[in-house]
Design an enzyme around this catalytic site. Structure first.
Site, mmCIF file in Angstrom:
data_model
loop_
_atom_site.group_PDB
_atom_site.id
_atom_site.type_symbol
_atom_site.label_atom_id
_atom_site.label_comp_id
_atom_site.label_asym_id
_atom_site.label_seq_id
_atom_site.Cartn_x
_atom_site.Cartn_y
_atom_site.Cartn_z
ATOM 1 N N ASP A 42 34.264 32.712 34.670
ATOM 2 C CA ASP A 42 34.808 33.124 35.741
ATOM 3 C C ASP A 42 34.136 33.790 36.998
ATOM 4 O O ASP A 42 34.136 33.106 37.961
ATOM 5 C CB ASP A 42 36.080 33.624 35.515
ATOM 6 N N ALA B 57 39.744 32.772 39.259
ATOM 7 C CA ALA B 57 39.348 31.354 38.967
ATOM 8 C C ALA B 57 39.779 30.731 37.761
ATOM 9 O O ALA B 57 40.397 29.718 37.582
ATOM 10 C CB ALA B 57 37.982 30.997 39.063
ATOM 11 N N ASP B 58 40.010 31.564 36.629
ATOM 12 C CA ASP B 58 40.569 31.224 35.477
ATOM 13 C C ASP B 58 42.196 31.120 35.567
ATOM 14 O O ASP B 58 42.819 30.232 34.725
ATOM 15 C CB ASP B 58 40.296 32.064 34.276
ATOM 16 N N LEU B 59 42.736 31.977 36.365
ATOM 17 C CA LEU B 59 44.087 32.103 36.509
ATOM 18 C C LEU B 59 44.719 30.941 37.633
ATOM 19 O O LEU B 59 45.886 30.589 37.426
ATOM 20 C CB LEU B 59 44.719 33.362 36.863
ATOM 21 N N PRO C 65 44.629 26.556 36.368
ATOM 22 C CA PRO C 65 45.719 26.182 35.827
ATOM 23 C C PRO C 65 46.949 26.074 36.577
ATOM 24 O O PRO C 65 48.038 25.486 36.119
ATOM 25 C CB PRO C 65 46.128 27.235 34.570
#
Length: 410
Positions: free
Chosen positions: A153, A181-183, A186
């Site tokens: 991330d 970025a990770d959240l 998705p």
């Protein structure tokens, strides 16, 4: 009356690890899809080793004891059924292909090339189920535009430019306070999945949905016209202020901070009359938003000089009375404990099946007028649904399942 969930009747095959993928499948599960999460028999998702842990001796940051479980997994693995499967074995891969025949969606965020090496790519799974919607979340796309770079991330944040626009102009680039970025990726992946399912309803055919974490962040950076601002001499990092909309920012009070937005004429008047500087309203340097940008620092100093003499409650009270948009800067703990947010389900208690409440977890912030949605099923133990999924869905006998366990396939 029990309200149906929007994705009831859809089944998701979850091949994700860490955060970006699991958050996507968590959303799908909360919306009602049956999520079958595939994990390695050798230990499952790497997030299962994330401290803090909870067990019979409470929450701790030490080494996990037998029976302890990571709070990360309790948060991210709700509304999912854990099935262990060695995808590197021929039998494990064959079982996955059988499961794919019974699923509507596949979601994966494996490293580049892994799905091809394991024989579980879109090409492989669509061959046995042409209606499958197969979603991939990658750091930099596939093939990667940065093939020698690990897609963590903070690295994605660094490459995206979002760190360059976060922080103060006289300070360093700053990491966003959450793994954004990770959240974010998705959320786009779930949008793509829903759109593909709608299209499948018209055509009967599935497809491959691809999302890049870097693409997602870069598209957000492009929302602001940083190229134009830079050419005009404005810094990309503006700290707690947004000069294009000045007055717009975060100002210190005698006991904290307050956010104020007053770029419209009515809000400007309400703010500066409250501050005791109505003369500013007649000054041509501040009369319109264009010239005002060039003198933003002066305006911010005037506002901060006033807010710093009053408590946050006093500032908010006076400005609200004049209908000037504002709000206190709250701590993360304040937010997690807010009873109104808990009532709305944005923040929820995190439950352990045996130990009860063990902390605070993410809620599902989507409300429907004629459906229900929530993360209300506790996280499964590793392989906790092997018997149910392999037995009931694939029709395996107990002896066959036991043999697979003995062989290390599950």
């Amino acid at each position: 009356m029990h309200m149906q969930r929007p994705l009831t009747g859809f089944r998701v095959l979850d091949l994700t690890v860490a955060l970006a993928g699991p958050y996507g499948s968590l959303l799908l599960g909360g919306l009602g899809a049956e999520v079958i999460r595939i994990e390695s028999p050798a230990g499952g998702d790497i997030a299962r080793t994330n401290p803090p842990f909870v067990g019979d001796h409470g929450v701790h940051f030490g080494a996990a004891d037998p029976g302890d479980v990571s709070l990360t997994i309790l948060n991210r693995a709700r509304n999912k059924k854990s099935v262990t499967l060695d995808l590197k074995s021929d039998r494990g891969r064959a079982i996955l292909l059988e499961l794919a025949k019974h699923c509507d969606v596949v979601i994966e965020n494996m490293s580049e090339g892994a799905t091809d090496r394991l024989g579980v790519s879109y090409k492989d799974l669509s061959a046995v189920n042409p209606a499958i919607v197969y979603a991939s979340i990658k750091a930099f796309g596939e093939p990667s535009i940065y093939p020698d770079t690990k897609g963590m991330d903070v690295i994605v944040q660094a490459l995206s430019g979002i760190m360059d626009v976060t922080g103060f102009s006289d300070g360093p680039p700053t990491r966003f306070g959450l793994p954004i970025a990770d959240l974010l990726a998705p959320l786009y992946a779930c949008n793509g999945i829903m759109a593909a399912l709608l299209q499948r309803g018209r055509t009967g055919k599935g497809q491959h949905v691809e999302v890049s974490m870097l693409d997602c962040l870069a598209s957000l950076v492009a929302e602001e016209h940083f190229d134009v601002f830079s050419d005009a001499g404005y810094p990309t990092r503006s700290g707690n202020f947004h000069d294009r909309l000045v007055p717009f920012g975060v100002y210190p009070t005698s006991d904290g901070y307050v956010a104020i937005v007053a770029f419209s004429p009515e809000w400007m008047r309400g703010l500066f009359e409250t501050v005791g500087r109505p003369d500013i309203l007649e000054d041509p340097r501040y009369a319109t938003r264009g010239p005002r940008m060039k003198h933003a620092s002066t305006l911010n100093e005037v506002i901060a000089g006033w807010t710093g003499k009053h408590s946050t409650e006093e500032v908010v009270g006076q400005l609200v009375a004049r209908k000037v948009p504002c709000g206190p800067v709250r701590s993360a703990l304040d937010v997690l404990r807010d009873p109104r947010l808990r009532e709305r389900g944005a923040v929820v208690d995190l439950e352990h099946p045996r130990l009860g409440r063990v902390g605070t977890g993410m809620g599902l912030p989507i409300r429907f007028s004629d459906a229900a949605a929530a993360f209300d099923q506790p996280a499964d133990d590793l392989g906790g649904s092997n018997q149910k999924i392999l037995g009931e869905l694939l029709g395996m006998e107990a002896e066959e399942i036991a043999a697979l366990k003995n062989l290390g396939v599950i």
